[in-house]
Design a protein around this motif. Structure first.
Motif, PDB file in Angstrom:
ATOM      1  N   ASN A 248       0.838  -1.214   0.000  1.00 44.67           N
ATOM      2  CA  ASN A 248       0.000   0.000   0.000  1.00 44.67           C
ATOM      3  C   ASN A 248       0.864   1.252   0.000  1.00 44.67           C
ATOM      4  O   ASN A 248       0.597   2.216  -0.718  1.00 44.67           O
ATOM      5  N   LEU A 249       1.913   1.212   0.833  1.00 43.05           N
ATOM      6  CA  LEU A 249       2.779   2.390   0.936  1.00 43.05           C
ATOM      7  C   LEU A 249       3.466   2.669  -0.400  1.00 43.05           C
ATOM      8  O   LEU A 249       3.513   3.814  -0.868  1.00 43.05           O
ATOM      9  N   LEU A 250       3.983   1.623  -1.039  1.00 42.26           N
ATOM     10  CA  LEU A 250       4.659   1.817  -2.332  1.00 42.26           C
ATOM     11  C   LEU A 250       3.693   2.438  -3.334  1.00 42.26           C
ATOM     12  O   LEU A 250       4.046   3.356  -4.070  1.00 42.26           O
ATOM     13  N   SER A 251       2.470   1.951  -3.321  1.00 41.84           N
ATOM     14  CA  SER A 251       1.477   2.461  -4.254  1.00 41.84           C
ATOM     15  C   SER A 251       1.176   3.930  -3.961  1.00 41.84           C
ATOM     16  O   SER A 251       1.165   4.768  -4.877  1.00 41.84           O
ATOM     17  N   ASP A 252       0.974   4.280  -2.688  1.00 41.76           N
ATOM     18  CA  ASP A 252       0.656   5.670  -2.330  1.00 41.76           C
ATOM     19  C   ASP A 252       1.835   6.601  -2.597  1.00 41.76           C
ATOM     20  O   ASP A 252       1.645   7.734  -3.034  1.00 41.76           O
ATOM     21  N   VAL A 253       3.051   6.130  -2.314  1.00 38.20           N
ATOM     22  CA  VAL A 253       4.216   6.992  -2.565  1.00 38.20           C
ATOM     23  C   VAL A 253       4.420   7.137  -4.075  1.00 38.20           C
ATOM     24  O   VAL A 253       4.734   8.228  -4.563  1.00 38.20           O
ATOM     25  N   ALA A 254       4.202   6.076  -4.820  1.00 39.66           N
ATOM     26  CA  ALA A 254       4.326   6.163  -6.290  1.00 39.66           C
ATOM     27  C   ALA A 254       3.324   7.181  -6.841  1.00 39.66           C
ATOM     28  O   ALA A 254       3.629   7.922  -7.784  1.00 39.66           O
ATOM     29  N   ASP A 255       2.150   7.278  -6.209  1.00 34.74           N
ATOM     30  CA  ASP A 255       1.122   8.247  -6.644  1.00 34.74           C
ATOM     31  C   ASP A 255       1.548   9.708  -6.483  1.00 34.74           C
ATOM     32  O   ASP A 255       0.949  10.586  -7.082  1.00 34.74           O
ATOM     33  N   THR A 256       2.578   9.967  -5.673  1.00 36.85           N
ATOM     34  CA  THR A 256       3.017  11.362  -5.498  1.00 36.85           C
ATOM     35  C   THR A 256       3.637  11.896  -6.785  1.00 36.85           C
ATOM     36  O   THR A 256       3.869  13.092  -6.916  1.00 36.85           O
ATOM     37  N   GLY A 257       3.989  10.983  -7.704  1.00 38.82           N
ATOM     38  CA  GLY A 257       4.589  11.402  -8.965  1.00 38.82           C
ATOM     39  C   GLY A 257       6.106  11.473  -8.912  1.00 38.82           C
ATOM     40  O   GLY A 257       6.739  11.900  -9.875  1.00 38.82           O
ATOM     41  N   ILE A 258       6.715  11.022  -7.802  1.00 41.25           N
ATOM     42  CA  ILE A 258       8.186  10.989  -7.745  1.00 41.25           C
ATOM     43  C   ILE A 258       8.670  10.116  -8.911  1.00 41.25           C
ATOM     44  O   ILE A 258       8.106   9.064  -9.194  1.00 41.25           O
ATOM     45  N   GLU A 259       9.732  10.591  -9.592  1.00 39.66           N
ATOM     46  CA  GLU A 259      10.103   9.877 -10.818  1.00 39.66           C
ATOM     47  C   GLU A 259      10.708   8.505 -10.567  1.00 39.66           C
ATOM     48  O   GLU A 259      10.545   7.584 -11.356  1.00 39.66           O
ATOM     49  N   ARG A 260      11.476   8.407  -9.463  1.00 40.25           N
ATOM     50  CA  ARG A 260      12.104   7.123  -9.147  1.00 40.25           C
ATOM     51  C   ARG A 260      11.872   6.800  -7.672  1.00 40.25           C
ATOM     52  O   ARG A 260      12.283   7.573  -6.806  1.00 40.25           O
ATOM     53  N   LEU A 261      11.289   5.647  -7.447  1.00 43.00           N
ATOM     54  CA  LEU A 261      11.050   5.213  -6.071  1.00 43.00           C
ATOM     55  C   LEU A 261      11.827   3.927  -5.812  1.00 43.00           C
ATOM     56  O   LEU A 261      11.718   2.961  -6.569  1.00 43.00           O
ATOM     57  N   ARG A 262      12.625   3.947  -4.736  1.00 44.28           N
ATOM     58  CA  ARG A 262      13.406   2.766  -4.350  1.00 44.28           C
ATOM     59  C   ARG A 262      13.126   2.432  -2.890  1.00 44.28           C
ATOM     60  O   ARG A 262      12.571   3.258  -2.159  1.00 44.28           O
ATOM     61  N   PHE A 263      13.599   1.281  -2.446  1.00 40.20           N
ATOM     62  CA  PHE A 263      13.415   0.900  -1.044  1.00 40.20           C
ATOM     63  C   PHE A 263      14.513  -0.095  -0.658  1.00 40.20           C
ATOM     64  O   PHE A 263      14.909  -0.928  -1.461  1.00 40.20           O
ATOM     65  N   VAL A 264      15.065   0.043   0.531  1.00 40.94           N
ATOM     66  CA  VAL A 264      16.030  -0.909   1.106  1.00 40.94           C
ATOM     67  C   VAL A 264      15.827  -0.960   2.613  1.00 40.94           C
ATOM     68  O   VAL A 264      15.469   0.063   3.191  1.00 40.94           O
ATOM     69  N   THR A 265      16.073  -2.064   3.274  1.00 40.30           N
ATOM     70  CA  THR A 265      16.475  -3.384   2.810  1.00 40.30           C
ATOM     71  C   THR A 265      15.303  -4.340   2.948  1.00 40.30           C
ATOM     72  O   THR A 265      14.524  -4.224   3.889  1.00 40.30           O
ATOM     73  N   SER A 266      15.261  -5.309   2.065  1.00 35.98           N
ATOM     74  CA  SER A 266      14.163  -6.281   2.101  1.00 35.98           C
ATOM     75  C   SER A 266      14.556  -7.523   2.888  1.00 35.98           C
ATOM     76  O   SER A 266      15.716  -7.916   2.908  1.00 35.98           O
ATOM     77  N   HIS A 267      13.558  -8.124   3.507  1.00 34.45           N
ATOM     78  CA  HIS A 267      13.762  -9.422   4.163  1.00 34.45           C
ATOM     79  C   HIS A 267      12.833 -10.421   3.477  1.00 34.45           C
ATOM     80  O   HIS A 267      11.633 -10.171   3.363  1.00 34.45           O
ATOM     81  N   PRO A 268      13.371 -11.541   3.012  1.00 31.59           N
ATOM     82  CA  PRO A 268      12.535 -12.494   2.263  1.00 31.59           C
ATOM     83  C   PRO A 268      11.284 -12.945   3.027  1.00 31.59           C
ATOM     84  O   PRO A 268      10.243 -13.192   2.435  1.00 31.59           O
ATOM     85  N   TRP A 269      11.381 -13.031   4.345  1.00 36.38           N
ATOM     86  CA  TRP A 269      10.268 -13.526   5.170  1.00 36.38           C
ATOM     87  C   TRP A 269       8.999 -12.691   4.999  1.00 36.38           C
ATOM     88  O   TRP A 269       7.891 -13.209   4.959  1.00 36.38           O
ATOM     89  N   ASP A 270       9.145 -11.379   4.900  1.00 34.38           N
ATOM     90  CA  ASP A 270       7.971 -10.500   4.859  1.00 34.38           C
ATOM     91  C   ASP A 270       7.597 -10.065   3.441  1.00 34.38           C
ATOM     92  O   ASP A 270       6.739  -9.201   3.276  1.00 34.38           O
ATOM     93  N   PHE A 271       8.258 -10.604   2.443  1.00 33.37           N
ATOM     94  CA  PHE A 271       8.052 -10.148   1.063  1.00 33.37           C
ATOM     95  C   PHE A 271       6.823 -10.851   0.473  1.00 33.37           C
ATOM     96  O   PHE A 271       6.865 -12.030   0.180  1.00 33.37           O
TER      97      PHE A 271
END
Ligand code: 5AD
Ligand code: SF4
Length: 468
Positions: A248-271
């Motif tokens: 949900n957060l990725l979707s809402d932040v992507a909606d702000t129109g920022i040209e590039r959205l990244r995220f770190v660090t991922s844990h396989p368990w919660d993906f």
């Protein structure tokens, strides 16, 4: 004086998180004195240093261009491996000499400040340290410095508790194009080798409204790229007991129109599948995922308390590769964990051969005081660790090179971030999938997203030409 305590640092009662605002009522006591902040460790620390600089600036201090000009030097430290400690203690030796010839304040912040052993050493051996401020009370840094200046007494203020969230801490950002944004602090995973759950406290998420509005402000200011930060971003929202997840957060932040959205660090368990789907679907979510594997042996993964098997990791990995177009995936791997046999290590190599990662950070296991792994038997000899690290790196580099070769002669989009250090006729930028490119071009390209034709590929970087 408040000193850290590892037993308290480990507690998790999951009390309700306190959300507070930064207290801006602090006197302008900086009087134009110059500060220098040196950062060790991860992106979270890089961003905390931006907050340290922001707070100092707000109190009337100014940035020093050179460390030699500084009146106050703060080391924002990392505790993840022994060599991080060694670098800081080594540098404190240099600062001791500097203090002999000028009035200089020296402070320690970050993860090392949270360690009992470190504070004992500072109290007994490193008299050149004037103040220490822990990770949980960083928002209180100015009061600590002011108290030191007013009383001339050494200040040590470190809390060992689960942690709160303080909004609106002033930030002096390093870049006008690319910004870090915290989304979740702390970690509750307790991987047995890792000190982070003790130094950074309980996993706690910022409110999504605050995150989205911070990114909206950044877009207004002309930022092109935002990286959402956390020790384990995929756990975002779990502590808020709502259905709102990283997807949900990725979707809402992507909606702000920022040209590039990244995220770190991922844990396989919660993906989750939803997260993979949203990354695949949204054009402004960059196809780059850092997915730590740590080991390819199920026995070692269990001893590490990683909560997934090699098979589960591979399933997620393949799912991302299939769904996210032109993705690149990097990883972290530890060799020489207690009990790791040659067969266990070969299983790691076999997973690496299967995944063909775009790149990896590889580490020799380093015991951290008070973590469960530090008490495990069957320590691996240093020379065996080094041999495994060397063998692993050879394979990792081969696949990085192959991944880069696949981009040869292709035209890719790069966000140009700076001038090249080595060649004044070149600038540096990053592709959507996070490959570093040295581009023939001038400084007018900095801050822009441009098309670049890749002309040469090496293991760690690419060369390219700007295409108008
Ligand atoms: N020894 C070696 N590497 C470690 N890491 C974390 N703790 C240790 C340790 N005690 C590595 C992990 C993690 C990365 C940030 O650092 O691979 O993902
Ligand atoms: Fe450390 Fe594991 Fe948490 Fe990462 S997920 S910060 S390795 S405890």
């Amino acid at each position: 004086m408040k000193t850290p305590n590892m037993i308290d640092a480990k507690k998790r009662h999951h009390n309700k998180i306190e959300y507070t605002k930064y207290n801006k009522d602090i006197a302008k006591f900086g009087n134009g004195k110059k500060f220098f902040v040196r950062t060790y460790g991860c992106q979270m620390n890089e961003h905390d240093s931006e907050k340290i600089r922001g707070m100092l600036l707000s109190a009337g201090f100014i940035p020093a261009d050179d460390i030699l000009d500084a009146d106050i030097i703060i080391l924002n430290t990392c505790a993840i491996r022994e060599n991080a400690h060694d670098k800081v203690f080594g540098f404190l030796g240099v600062l001791k000499h500097m203090k002999q010839s000028k009035d200089l304040l020296v402070g320690i912040c970050g993860c090392m400040a949270q360690e009992e052993v470190v504070i004992k050493d500072i109290l007994n051996k490193y008299k050149q340290v004037d103040f220490v401020c822990g990770t949980h009370n960083l928002d209180n840094l100015l009061s600590i410095i002011k108290e030191q200046i007013d009383t001339k007494k050494r200040q040590i203020e470190v809390l060992s508790y689960e942690g709160d969230i303080v909004e609106d801490i002033p930030v002096l950002r390093d870049s006008p194009y690319s910004a870090w944004v915290d989304i979740i602090y702390g970690c509750d995973k307790f991987c047995t080798y890792c000190i982070v759950p003790y130094t950074r406290g309980m996993q706690r998420s910022r409110r999504h409204e605050e995150i989205v509005s911070e990114v909206e402000e950044l877009v207004k200011k002309g930022y092109k790229e935002v990286t959402l930060l956390g020790q384990n971003v995929n756990a975002y929202g779990k502590d808020l007991y709502s259905d709102y997840t990283l997807a949900n957060l990725l979707s809402d932040v992507a909606d702000t129109g920022i040209e590039r959205l990244r995220f770190v660090t991922s844990h396989p368990w919660d993906f989750t599948d939803e997260m993979v789907d949203i990354i695949a679907k949204r054009d402004n979510i960059m196809p780059y995922i850092h997915l730590p594997l740590q080991s390819g042996s199920n026995k070692i993964l269990k001893l590490m308390n990683r909560r997934y098997t090699k098979e589960e990791y591979l399933k997620l990995y393949n799912q991302i590769r299939e769904k996210v177009k032109d993705s690149s995936i990097t990883t972290d791997i530890i060799v020489g964990f207690p009990g790791e046999t040659e067969e266990d290590f070969e299983e790691t190599l076999s997973v690496v051969n299967e995944c063909k990662f775009d790149g990896a950070f590889t580490f020799a296991y380093s015991p951290r005081e008070n973590t469960p792994a530090a008490r495990m038997e069957d320590a691996i000899l240093e020379e065996v660790k080094m041999d495994r690290l060397h063998r692993l790196n050879e394979i990792i580099n081969k696949y990085s090179n192959e991944a880069n070769q696949r981009l040869l002669n292709k035209t890719v989009k790069c966000l140009v971030t700076s001038l090249s250090d080595k060649d004044k006729n070149k600038v540096c930028g990053y592709t959507e999938n996070m490959k570093l490119v040295n581009i023939v071009g001038d400084k007018s390209l900095i801050g822009k997203i441009v098309n670049v034709k890749i002309t040469d590929a090496k293991s760690f970087s690419l060369d390219g030409e700007y295409i108008k």
